[in-house]
Design an enzyme around this catalytic site. Structure first.
Site, PDB file in Angstrom:
ATOM      1  N   CYS A 113       0.808  -1.220   0.000  1.00 36.34           N
ATOM      2  CA  CYS A 113       0.000   0.000   0.000  1.00 36.34           C
ATOM      3  C   CYS A 113       0.844   1.274   0.000  1.00 36.34           C
ATOM      4  O   CYS A 113       0.315   2.366  -0.179  1.00 36.34           O
ATOM      5  CB  CYS A 113      -0.966  -0.020   1.180  1.00 36.34           C
ATOM      6  N   HIS A 252      -2.656   6.631   2.603  1.00 31.37           N
ATOM      7  CA  HIS A 252      -3.187   5.379   2.073  1.00 31.37           C
ATOM      8  C   HIS A 252      -4.642   5.257   2.508  1.00 31.37           C
ATOM      9  O   HIS A 252      -4.978   5.488   3.671  1.00 31.37           O
ATOM     10  CB  HIS A 252      -2.358   4.206   2.605  1.00 31.37           C
ATOM     11  N   ASN A 282     -10.581   0.067  -0.083  1.00 35.85           N
ATOM     12  CA  ASN A 282      -9.125   0.067   0.018  1.00 35.85           C
ATOM     13  C   ASN A 282      -8.561  -0.480  -1.289  1.00 35.85           C
ATOM     14  O   ASN A 282      -8.659  -1.667  -1.572  1.00 35.85           O
ATOM     15  CB  ASN A 282      -8.709  -0.801   1.209  1.00 35.85           C
TER      16      ASN A 282
END
EC number: 2.3.1.180
Length: 322
Positions: A113, A252, A282
């Site tokens: 990420c 993130h 996500n």
């Protein structure tokens, strides 16, 4: 003489298929109420019939169109991903061929990420060297293909998408790229995906197998709310900045609850934080460039902090001046 790094364009792409929390509740033991309460996520996108290179190629084409450049004007393509089309060839090589960017060398970068942060920092070094002038930095993920849909603690978080930036080195003007700090704390257990076990014997039945995505949610939360927040504070202090000096913080897009925790720790209103995660989920390495592209299109200007964190454990921050 150091080069001035210009941000010529940003772009993002989300697949067409919208997957709601109620959709997921049909295939696993969960509910819209549980997902929203724990993550703040309402929907995510799945790339049905599209692979990572397809998403990245669409972003690359949009970046070129926005900057009014031909693919042959690009010297370097970096694709940050942990969900590549294959272990080899690289997803970036496929994107380079799709774009017909025959003058560019291309490779993948894996930092989970934090991938876009690491890729952007890497591209900046190539441009600073003076050998290369323009770089496409793309983060693209098809997380859905790596999920264990019996694991509600992980599967409900993730969506697919891609985002990127087109950078150019110049001898004139000011630079968009101000500072960076990248960190790795080796840990193979908290978050992992796609593990391939070694052979235990020589047999005709041997065949490669990979495992699904896994994360220890409690450990991730602890990592972000202690280590990552301390990193952000130290990074800003090292650059003589206070959180209030920032026009926007783009972390993130792990989940809304973690973004809220970071906002509280920095004593900043949530309105200063990009929040793409609610609708897109996500998207791993793609979350930061997706949010950056959206904010950039809306006229974002001033000092912007980008901060990525994920498996590795890898984390890092970049300070931009838009």
């Amino acid at each position: 003489m150091s080069k001035k790094i210009k941000l010529l364009a940003t772009a993002g792409y989300l697949p067409a298929t919208v997957v709601t929390n109620d959709d997921l509740s049909q295939i696993m033991e969960t509910s819209d109420e549980w997902i929203v309460a724990h993550t703040g996520i309402k929907t995510r996108r799945y790339a049905l019939g599209e692979n990572t290179s397809d998403l990245a190629t669409k972003v690359g084409k949009e970046l070129l169109a926005k900057a009014n450049l031909a693919a042959t004007d690009i010297d370097l393509i970096i694709v940050a991903t942990i969900t590549p089309d294959a272990l080899t060839p690289s997803t970036a090589a496929i994107v380079q061929a799709n774009l017909k960017a025959q003058n560019a060398f291309a490779y993948d970068l894996s930092a989970a990420c934090a991938g876009f942060i690491f890729a952007l920092a890497t591209a900046e070094k190539f441009l600073q060297a003076g050998t290369y002038r323009r770089a496409l930095v793309i983060a693209a993920e098809t997380n859905s293909k790596m999920m264990d849909f019996t694991d509600r603690t992980s599967a409900v978080f993730f969506g697919d998408g891609a985002g990127g930036a087109l950078l150019e080195a110049s001898d004139a003007g000011s630079s968009v790229y101000l500072a960076e700090k990248l960190v790795t704390q080796g840990n193979k257990e908290v978050i992992h995906s796609g593990r391939i076990a070694p052979l235990s014997a020589i047999a005709a039945t041997n065949y490669p197998k990979t495992d699904a995505f896994y994360q220890d949610g409690r450990a991730v939360y602890q990592f972000v709310t202690t280590t990552v927040i301390a990193h952000i504070k130290d990074f800003l202090a090292q650059n003589n900045l206070k959180p209030s000096d920032l026009a926007m913080v783009i972390t993130h897009q792990a989940n809304l609850r973690l973004i809220e925790a970071i906002a509280t720790a920095l004593d900043l209103p949530l309105s200063k934080f990009a929040q793409d995660v609610v609708e897109a989920g996500n998207t791993s390495s793609a979350g930061i460039p997706l949010a950056l592209a959206k904010a950039h299109a809306a006229g974002l200007h001033g000092k912007v902090l980008l901060c990525g964190f994920g498996a590795g454990l890898a984390y890092g921050s970049i300070l931009l001046d838009l």
